[in-house]
Design an enzyme around this catalytic site. Sequence first.
Site, PDB file in Angstrom:
ATOM      1  N   TYR A 200      41.488  62.985  50.848  1.00  0.00           N
ATOM      2  CA  TYR A 200      41.420  64.364  51.105  1.00  0.00           C
ATOM      3  C   TYR A 200      40.727  64.670  52.302  1.00  0.00           C
ATOM      4  O   TYR A 200      39.866  63.784  52.778  1.00  0.00           O
ATOM      5  CB  TYR A 200      40.909  65.338  49.945  1.00  0.00           C
ATOM      6  CG  TYR A 200      39.378  64.925  49.728  1.00  0.00           C
ATOM      7  CD1 TYR A 200      38.900  63.960  48.566  1.00  0.00           C
ATOM      8  CD2 TYR A 200      38.504  65.589  50.193  1.00  0.00           C
ATOM      9  CE1 TYR A 200      37.561  63.822  48.533  1.00  0.00           C
ATOM     10  CE2 TYR A 200      37.182  65.640  49.931  1.00  0.00           C
ATOM     11  CZ  TYR A 200      36.794  64.424  49.150  1.00  0.00           C
ATOM     12  OH  TYR A 200      35.608  64.611  48.863  1.00  0.00           O
ATOM     13  N   CYS A 201      41.025  65.654  53.030  1.00  0.00           N
ATOM     14  CA  CYS A 201      40.052  66.136  54.020  1.00  0.00           C
ATOM     15  C   CYS A 201      40.374  67.554  54.035  1.00  0.00           C
ATOM     16  O   CYS A 201      40.537  68.373  53.109  1.00  0.00           O
ATOM     17  CB  CYS A 201      40.836  65.460  55.575  1.00  0.00           C
ATOM     18  SG  CYS A 201      42.597  66.014  55.840  1.00  0.00           S
ATOM     19  N   THR A 202      39.609  68.315  55.319  1.00  0.00           N
ATOM     20  CA  THR A 202      39.543  70.040  55.047  1.00  0.00           C
ATOM     21  C   THR A 202      40.834  70.519  54.884  1.00  0.00           C
ATOM     22  O   THR A 202      40.930  71.311  53.721  1.00  0.00           O
ATOM     23  CB  THR A 202      38.819  70.606  56.306  1.00  0.00           C
ATOM     24  OG1 THR A 202      37.745  69.581  56.527  1.00  0.00           O
ATOM     25  CG2 THR A 202      38.558  71.879  56.103  1.00  0.00           C
ATOM     26  N   ILE A 229      41.175  70.342  51.012  1.00  0.00           N
ATOM     27  CA  ILE A 229      40.170  71.113  50.191  1.00  0.00           C
ATOM     28  C   ILE A 229      40.260  72.734  50.138  1.00  0.00           C
ATOM     29  O   ILE A 229      40.202  73.229  49.073  1.00  0.00           O
ATOM     30  CB  ILE A 229      38.672  70.904  50.751  1.00  0.00           C
ATOM     31  CG1 ILE A 229      38.425  69.412  50.761  1.00  0.00           C
ATOM     32  CG2 ILE A 229      37.587  71.605  49.949  1.00  0.00           C
ATOM     33  CD1 ILE A 229      37.345  68.964  51.464  1.00  0.00           C
TER      34      ILE A 229
END
Length: 315
Positions: A200-202, A229
């Site tokens: 995952y990342c932003t 996220i």
Amino acid sequence: MYQIIKKNSQTNLKKIYLHSISRKHMILSFYKYFFVNDPKKLLNLIKIKLEKKNILGRIYISEEGINALISIPIIQYKYIKHFFKNINKNTKRMYMNYTIEDKKIAFWDLKIIFKKQIVSNKIKNFSFYGRNQGIYLNAWLVNKYFFDPNCIFLDMRNSYEYEIGHFSNAMTLPAQTFREQLEKLPKYLDLHKNKKIIMYCTGGIRCEKSTALLKYYGFPHVYHIYGGILSYIKQVKKYNLPNYFKGKIFVFDARLSEKITDDILSKCMNCQKYTDRVHINCFNDFCHRLFIQCRTCSIKLNSCCCLTCKNTLYK
Ligand SMILES: [Zn+2]
Ligand SMILES: [Zn+2]
């Protein structure tokens, strides 16, 4: 390193002023990987269409797609959304994340720029047009896999982002740049090759690439959180699911961070005590390091990152 405030020309100041008086804003972030035949042409089209639209932020165009983070007056939302969804057949179903902005100004100018890649990775011989990425997960599945010992959560953001908030079970890949992360990735995960890898990342954009790269290296079970996220938090709220993302999220505008839960995960770099304070740059301009410091240490070191920086500054 990361800097927020840059010098502004008169036109920019005027833009900021107009933006700030246009009452309610929202921050819109979106990206799409697709083959852009003539990026310069697309760039000009966007410039012409959006120039008078009272928008601030940044939009990157490249041969591999588009990546944007912009602040817009809420009344323009429908127009902007419609415009970007129709610039190409591939952007029709593009996910667009938005947050309603409080009074603060989030950007200081508008930049529409041509780039070689929309997220720089500079990995040689790895061309990518979004064909072969991992499987998307919604928040419900993320929560299900959260307790599965056969799953590895991997945070693909920078360490200063991980520092202030993350999924508590997530590993981080120590590296200075995204490129370095990608280079280290296959070896770093080799031990877990047959597990489910959940990245995952932003906002999800990095994982489009990192999951594709892992699959290229033969990892069989590669997943990523759909919309990152930002989307996870939205879904969790909307469907009343438990939230396993703790702390704050780093945002790339003047707000710096957004609180998700009350948990404090960040520590003072100097004394290692937990602190709720935001990142600062070392007061010594020759260093300019981005770090977290508690109030006591900040007073002691005059907001420098270490004694050496403080001493050279006040010699
Ligand atoms: Zn401290
Ligand atoms: Zn320093």
